[in-house]
Write a protein that holds these residues in place. Structure first.
Motif, short mmCIF file in Angstrom:
data_model
loop_
_atom_site.label_atom_id
_atom_site.label_comp_id
_atom_site.label_asym_id
_atom_site.label_seq_id
_atom_site.Cartn_x
_atom_site.Cartn_y
_atom_site.Cartn_z
N VAL A 163 44.06 56.60 21.44
CA VAL A 163 44.10 55.52 22.44
C VAL A 163 43.11 54.47 21.98
N PRO A 164 43.59 53.36 21.43
CA PRO A 164 42.69 52.35 20.88
C PRO A 164 41.93 51.60 21.98
N GLU A 165 40.93 50.87 21.54
CA GLU A 165 40.12 50.11 22.50
C GLU A 165 40.97 49.05 23.20
N GLY A 166 40.79 48.93 24.49
CA GLY A 166 41.47 47.93 25.30
C GLY A 166 40.63 47.63 26.51
N LYS A 167 41.20 47.79 27.71
CA LYS A 167 40.41 47.70 28.93
C LYS A 167 39.33 48.78 28.89
N LYS A 168 38.22 48.53 29.57
CA LYS A 168 37.10 49.47 29.54
C LYS A 168 37.51 50.80 30.16
N ILE A 169 37.27 51.88 29.43
CA ILE A 169 37.54 53.22 29.96
C ILE A 169 36.45 53.58 30.96
N TYR A 170 36.86 53.98 32.15
CA TYR A 170 35.91 54.37 33.19
C TYR A 170 35.66 55.88 33.16
N SER A 171 36.74 56.67 33.02
CA SER A 171 36.58 58.12 32.97
C SER A 171 37.85 58.76 32.43
N ILE A 172 37.74 60.02 32.01
CA ILE A 172 38.90 60.80 31.60
C ILE A 172 38.86 62.15 32.32
N ALA A 173 40.04 62.77 32.45
CA ALA A 173 40.18 64.11 33.00
C ALA A 173 41.39 64.73 32.33
N SER A 174 41.68 66.00 32.65
CA SER A 174 42.80 66.65 31.99
C SER A 174 43.59 67.50 32.96
N CYS A 175 44.87 67.63 32.67
CA CYS A 175 45.72 68.62 33.32
C CYS A 175 46.36 69.44 32.20
N LYS A 176 47.47 70.10 32.46
CA LYS A 176 48.02 71.05 31.49
C LYS A 176 48.39 70.40 30.15
N ASP A 177 49.13 69.31 30.20
CA ASP A 177 49.65 68.71 28.97
C ASP A 177 49.14 67.29 28.71
N TYR A 178 48.37 66.73 29.63
CA TYR A 178 48.06 65.31 29.56
C TYR A 178 46.56 65.04 29.73
N LEU A 179 46.11 64.02 29.02
CA LEU A 179 44.80 63.46 29.28
C LEU A 179 44.98 62.34 30.30
N LEU A 180 44.19 62.35 31.35
CA LEU A 180 44.27 61.36 32.42
C LEU A 180 43.18 60.33 32.20
N ILE A 181 43.56 59.08 32.08
CA ILE A 181 42.62 58.01 31.70
C ILE A 181 42.56 56.97 32.80
N THR A 182 41.35 56.66 33.25
CA THR A 182 41.14 55.59 34.21
C THR A 182 40.38 54.47 33.51
N LYS A 183 40.93 53.26 33.56
CA LYS A 183 40.28 52.08 32.99
C LYS A 183 40.02 51.07 34.10
N ASP A 184 39.12 50.11 33.83
CA ASP A 184 38.89 49.08 34.85
C ASP A 184 38.33 47.81 34.21
N ASP A 185 38.38 46.72 34.98
CA ASP A 185 37.79 45.46 34.53
C ASP A 185 36.95 44.85 35.66
N VAL A 186 36.11 45.65 36.26
CA VAL A 186 35.20 45.31 37.35
C VAL A 186 35.89 45.36 38.70
N VAL A 187 37.00 44.65 38.88
CA VAL A 187 37.58 44.52 40.22
C VAL A 187 38.91 45.25 40.38
N ARG A 188 39.51 45.74 39.28
CA ARG A 188 40.76 46.47 39.41
C ARG A 188 40.79 47.59 38.36
N SER A 189 41.65 48.56 38.58
CA SER A 189 41.71 49.69 37.65
C SER A 189 43.11 49.84 37.08
N TYR A 190 43.18 50.60 36.01
CA TYR A 190 44.42 50.82 35.28
C TYR A 190 44.49 52.30 34.91
N LEU A 191 45.62 52.93 35.19
CA LEU A 191 45.80 54.35 34.94
C LEU A 191 46.76 54.57 33.78
#
Length: 714
Positions: A347-375
């Motif tokens: 996952v190359p650099e883009g919007k700032k990564i806020y946090s990561i988590a995991s489930c069975k098959d997937y990495l869960l990525i939360t990004k943000d730009d101060v006022v909104r987030s991207y999943l």
């Protein structure tokens, strides 16, 4: 001391009979200068004596300060009404759920009902099963008030570890509850931190033991040890798994706190050596080593690798890497034969990564730009990235129910939107209603406006600023403004709903949330621009935000309140010592005010964030950011209320105490400088009765001094 207390009583009576205020009504703290020399720079500390919390004179001083402040606050109109408003808003939430954890189809959760001071622990079988009470902390003992610090169910869902602490403290006791017998097992483990894990077979638990249950003990979390406890055995027999003493070859420092857990597949032991440094130090060993005399730990990630988080999925090590990037990227390498330096960028650099988590098959990525987030989700098997569009508007966060399925939970929130959750299946890419989402309606939200802007900092850098106010607001400089900030540890002030803020907004107060350097709102570079030697940018950005608000008519210096909590004590302390004319009132809530001596407190692992006085460059930076050392006699300081918790192991009570003493002796403005001393609280507490009183007191004092009409003495 008898004379001091008598003088305090007489002064309080004089104050209560006279609505005008003079700092002379509170006896001046005595000075007892101690001089330290840091690489040629002499620093005089007049209040070192207040650090001896076992001394009766010192105990009496804090008790007298607290009693005086309580008398003062009780006289100010509006305080009790503000508490009632917070209680009313709390009752508008039908039920409040904490993080939900699922094991073997059984859901475990902390739930707080309206009118309950602390949450209770429940479980339910499946989403539609009845809720069953496991543990009510208020009925645990008659002599102490407890709250649940954390909990962790076993993999089979038949037992749950409950971490509990009393008095708002963070030094916990672990108990194991058996669902079938509806009772606690005999095991009782203390004193511990919240780090804990089950062994895959459910026969034992892993925890991190502290050296003392005394939050004033400067060694209580030095050279801590991660231990294995077999259920049904004495705690004294627990095996040491990871520590500086048992693994000298790993060069574990005295402030690195080890936390040990298993990978989701049960194949490896992971040791996380925690400090405040964003860069992790992780060690790894085969899971089969658990009961061996010697565990063959080896480094997996060192701090120089600049890894902020890790997850393991299907034998692949996923790393949230900050190396060579400001916003972060995701790397992948084999957990069996890891090669961090040559790990693949997935996952190359883009919007700032806020946090990561995991489930069975997937990495869960939360990004943000101060006022909104991207999943986003990253599928490990196919290496495909999927953008997730949440149907709930707001700032979103990804959570995983458990690592054996792809069921997730998306939590959404914003400045004006209470928390709202929805289920998400990462494999099916579908959303469904969550039984743990209980909507609430609060008064006045439809009448509020949010501005997200950037303002010029002292050096021309654009600084984000979030401003909220009621519709119809006039920019004539006559409104009271509550301006808050933090700017440390790379924490971002992301939009979030807070009923305490709503109570202020519904009283016509302008709310300003600053985003100074030292946080991560604009990535790693933003954090490093308010870090150690660059720390002045943090309080200067806060000052610039206040200047903008005044210049543009949102408020004026006679109506501006500044607030900083915890590490934000550096921000507010240096803001009022550098620009005392800018503020009508200041709140230092459990604030770091004497950072030059912070590494000598029980929470000594902050050297990575602020620096050490044993290094000439960092010592100079600490002297600059030390609010106590910048208090100057004869200066017209704003009104100040500082808060200290007697059960606080993070910011020991003498940090705000010494700052208050210096201001009381030095301020020439005639404005009050007081200290709220909490004996039923630590750095924070879940107990809502204590919390509502605590914040209402702070706000009442500041609103009184900033001229709000509802809080003026008659």
């Amino acid at each position: 001391m008898k004379c001091f207390l008598q003088c305090l009583t007489i002064s309080a009576l004089v104050f209560l009979s006279n609505p005008s205020f003079s700092q002379e009504t509170l006896p001046k703290p005595r000075k007892q200068p101690v001089t330290d020399t840091y690489f040629g720079t002499k620093v005089v500390d007049d209040y070192r004596w207040l650090e001896d919390l076992n001394n009766q004179e010192v105990k009496d001083w804090y008790k007298a300060q607290g009693a005086y402040t309580d008398q003062l606050l009780a006289r100010i109109p509006g305080r009790d009404s503000l508490i009632a408003t917070l209680v009313q808003y709390d009752k508008l939430q039908p039920a409040r759920y904490g993080i939900v954890k699922r094991k073997a189809g059984r859901y475990f959760f902390r739930k707080t009902m309206p009118g309950e001071n602390v949450g209770k622990l429940y479980y339910k079988d499946g989403e539609t099963g009845p809720e069953v009470l496991i543990f009510d902390p208020l009925t645990y003992t008659a002599d102490k008030k407890y709250a649940i610090s954390d909990f962790l169910p076993s993999d089979d869902g038949k037992k749950v570890i409950i971490s509990m602490a009393s008095g708002g403290g963070e030094i916990s006791t672990l108990r194991i509850y058996d669902i079938a017998s509806k009772s606690f097992l005999p095991d009782q483990i203390s004193p511990v931190r919240e780090e804990m894990a089950w062994t895959p077979d459910g026969k034992g638990i892993i925890y991190t033991r502290l050296n003392s249950d005394n939050p004033f003990d400067t060694n209580f979390q030095m050279h801590t040890v991660s231990r294995y406890h077999e259920l049904g055995t004495a705690q004294e027999k627990d095996k040491a798994l990871l520590s500086s003493a048992s693994q000298p070859e790993l060069n574990i420092s005295k402030t690195e706190i080890p936390g040990v857990y298993f990978t989701n597949d049960g194949q490896y032991l992971i040791g996380n050596l925690t400090t405040v440094d964003l860069r992790m130090h992780i060690v790894i060993a085969p899971a089969t080593d658990l009961l061996k005399p010697k565990i063959s730990w080896r480094n997996l990630v060192v701090r120089e690798d600049s890894v902020a988080q890790i997850e393991v999925i299907h034998g692949q090590l996923l790393l949230y890497s900050l190396k060579g990037t400001s916003n972060g990227r995701i790397l992948m390498t084999s957990i069996k034969n890891p090669d961090i330096k040559n790990a693949k960028v997935v996952v190359p650099e883009g919007k700032k990564i806020y946090s990561i988590a995991s489930c069975k098959d997937y990495l869960l990525i939360t990004k943000d730009d101060v006022v909104r987030s991207y999943l986003e989700t990253f599928e490990v098997a196919t290496e495909k990235i999927n953008v997730v569009q949440s149907p709930v508007v707001g700032i979103n966060g990804f959570f995983s129910y458990d690592p054996v399925t792809n069921d997730c939970y998306v939590l959404s929130i914003s400045w004006l939107q209470p928390p709202s959750g929805i289920n998400y299946n990462a494999a099916k890419k579908t959303f469904t209603k969550s039984p743990f989402d209980v909507p609430a309606n609060y008064p006045g939200l439809q009448d509020l406006v949010v501005e997200e802007i950037e303002i010029p900092g002292h050096d021309g850098v654009q600084v984000p600023l979030s401003i909220m106010y009621r519709k119809g607001f006039k920019k004539d400089g006559q409104s009271v403004c509550f301006m808050t900030g933090y700017g440390a540890y790379g924490f971002s002030a992301v939009p979030h709903f807070d009923t305490k803020y709503l109570a202020l907004l519904n009283k016509g107060v302008v709310l300003a949330v600053t985003h100074p350097r030292g946080g991560s709102e604009k990535g790693l570079e933003w954090y490093k621009a308010g870090f150690k030697t660059t720390k002045p940018n943090t309080w200067k950005d806060f000052i610039s935000s206040g200047e903008y608000l005044i210049k543009n008519g949102y408020t004026s210096a006679s109506h501006l309140i500044g607030e900083g909590t915890s590490a934000g004590g550096i921000l507010i302390g240096r803001a009022i010592t550098e620009r005392p004319d800018l503020f009508a009132a200041a709140i230092s809530n459990v604030g770091v005010s004497n950072v030059l001596r912070f590494e000598l407190t029980p929470n000594a692992d902050n050297i990575a964030e602020f620096g050490t006085f044993t290094n000439p460059v960092e010592a100079k930076a600490l002297i600059e950011m030390d609010a106590l050392g910048h208090v100057k006699a004869g200066t017209k300081y704003p009104a100040v209320i500082a808060v200290g918790g007697m059960n606080d192991p993070r910011v020991i009570v003498w940090q705000p105490g010494k700052f208050v003493a210096a201001l009381q002796n030095s301020s020439s403005s005639g404005k009050p400088v007081v200290m709220q001393v909490n004996y039923d609280n630590g750095h924070y507490t879940e107990d809502k009765t204590v919390t509502f009183r605590n914040f209402a007191n702070m706000y009442t004092f500041a609103l009184w001094q900033a001229g709000h009409p509802d809080f003026q003495l008659k």
